[in-house]
Design an enzyme around this catalytic site. Sequence first.
Site, PDB file in Angstrom:
ATOM      1  CD  GLU A 161       1.173   0.277   3.691  1.00  0.00           C
ATOM      2  OE1 GLU A 161       0.050  -0.376   4.401  1.00  0.00           O
ATOM      3  OE2 GLU A 161       1.002   1.260   2.981  1.00  0.00           O
ATOM      4  CD  GLU A 266       1.410   4.639  -1.417  1.00  0.00           C
ATOM      5  OE1 GLU A 266       1.011   4.994  -0.490  1.00  0.00           O
ATOM      6  OE2 GLU A 266       1.651   3.533  -1.666  1.00  0.00           O
TER       7      GLU A 266
HETATM    8  O1  9MR Z   1      -5.576   6.355  -0.893  1.00  0.00           O
HETATM    9  C1  9MR Z   1      -5.954   5.352  -0.715  1.00  0.00           C
HETATM   10  C2  9MR Z   1      -7.466   5.199  -0.242  1.00  0.00           C
HETATM   11  O2  9MR Z   1      -8.215   6.001  -1.208  1.00  0.00           O
HETATM   12  C3  9MR Z   1      -7.868   3.811   0.332  1.00  0.00           C
HETATM   13  O3  9MR Z   1      -9.188   4.133   0.995  1.00  0.00           O
HETATM   14  C4  9MR Z   1      -6.958   3.214   1.298  1.00  0.00           C
HETATM   15  C5  9MR Z   1      -7.319   1.902   1.414  1.00  0.00           C
HETATM   16  O4  9MR Z   1      -7.363   1.115   0.328  1.00  0.00           O
HETATM   17  O5  9MR Z   1      -5.773   3.162   0.412  1.00  0.00           O
HETATM   18  C6  9MR Z   1      -5.110   4.399   0.176  1.00  0.00           C
HETATM   19  O6  9MR Z   1      -4.094   4.346  -0.466  1.00  0.00           O
HETATM   20  C7  9MR Z   1      -2.997   3.731   0.401  1.00  0.00           C
HETATM   21  C8  9MR Z   1      -1.926   2.901  -0.493  1.00  0.00           C
HETATM   22  O7  9MR Z   1      -2.732   1.787  -0.963  1.00  0.00           O
HETATM   23  C9  9MR Z   1      -0.917   2.171   0.402  1.00  0.00           C
HETATM   24  N1  9MR Z   1      -0.171   3.179   1.265  1.00  0.00           N
HETATM   25  C10 9MR Z   1      -0.851   4.221   2.149  1.00  0.00           C
HETATM   26  C11 9MR Z   1      -1.938   4.727   1.271  1.00  0.00           C
HETATM   27  C12 9MR Z   1      -2.769   5.759   1.908  1.00  0.00           C
HETATM   28  O8  9MR Z   1      -3.512   5.133   2.740  1.00  0.00           O
END
Ligand code: 9MR
Length: 374
Positions: A161, A266
């Site tokens: 990102e 994802e």
């Molecule tokens: O699904 C993840 C969630 O449990 C966490 O709280 C969050 C913050 O670390 O991250 C989420 O996963 C993200 C991923 O790491 C990067 N792309 C977006 C995902 C959804 O927010």
Amino acid sequence: MLVICKKKYTLIAISSLLIAASCSSTKKLTDKKSSLQQTYKNIFLVGAALNTTQIEEKDAAADALVKQHFSVITPENIMKCEIIHPDWNRYDFMLADKIVAYGKKNNIAVVGHTLIWHSQLSPFVQKIQSKDSLQTFLNNHITTIASRYDGKIKGWDVVNEALEEDGTLRKSIFLSKLGEDYIVEAFRIAQKAAPNTELYYNDYNIEQPKKRAGAIELIKKIQAAGVRIDGVGIQGHWRSYRVPMKEIEESIKEFATLGIKVMFTELDLGVLPNPWDSDAADVNLKAEYNAKMNPYATGLPDSVAAAQAKSYGDLFTLFVKHKDKISRVTFWGVNDGQSWLNGWPIIGRTNYPLLFDRNFKYKPAFTTVIAAAK
Ligand code: 9MR
């Protein structure tokens, strides 16, 4: 004594029955349908993100589904900086080692997520003031973690990102202190530390034209520097009633022309409204709860489940059409109840984005995803 023994045996008998019943229901669950990974065996890898409970094998129902359906897993959180590298000289590999061991034991590939991301940084990184210290962090962090798992995991989301929606570089701590070359540098360090691991750039909304152009520019820059990048991850946090099919197909084609693997990393198709009518999966966005924004709190209507199944079917049909370019499709979670989309961008909603419901039952979308492969 006799009474106690009788009680004891009765208890043993009852608990054996319960175990048998739970085994048979797990068995039924796992036997019931075709396996995703078997069905897609010669097409692409199909994966899921695992939460901590699943990685620690404390969720038997999820465990059964993971082993049956997925050929690759990603840790949803536990390889992020704030967990794996809590302090300058302190790393915590406990859970990361567990997912790698879990993959090895079950013959499931593991993808590391993620080395360099502006979010979920440990507090010590956020406090770094000088360019030199941040450069040292970048080097130590990537080298230590990527070398530990080299040859043990399939790939790394090296940078996650790094782009804004308009395709320019995100104004993160890395950009402001290190300048735009930090991305090439991150891949260069990863390449040295992990010569046997695939290296990916991962982002959301990079199927959208402006952001896609930014991602292409970024990937070309890495390649022009003579640094290895093996793939691009399009995250795929879309709404089931508005999947951007045209942009997805254009992206698959354009990214593939760069000579790298295209992955959907994802995937989840939420069914709820988005307060800003957007697909930006920025974890820092938040909105207030109101009942209108949570229309399916008591259950997913059949019509919505059917529409979601159609969207998943159409999407996987497109993926299969481009199977020569796509190496992996990973769902962001195992079942609906465990999805991050129940808490984002509004806390306390009930969302239904995945193929398995809250009771680990197969949803109509599972059937259309299987059908798309045939
Ligand atoms: O699904 C993840 C969630 O449990 C966490 O709280 C969050 C913050 O670390 O991250 C989420 O996963 C993200 C991923 O790491 C990067 N792309 C977006 C995902 C959804 O927010």
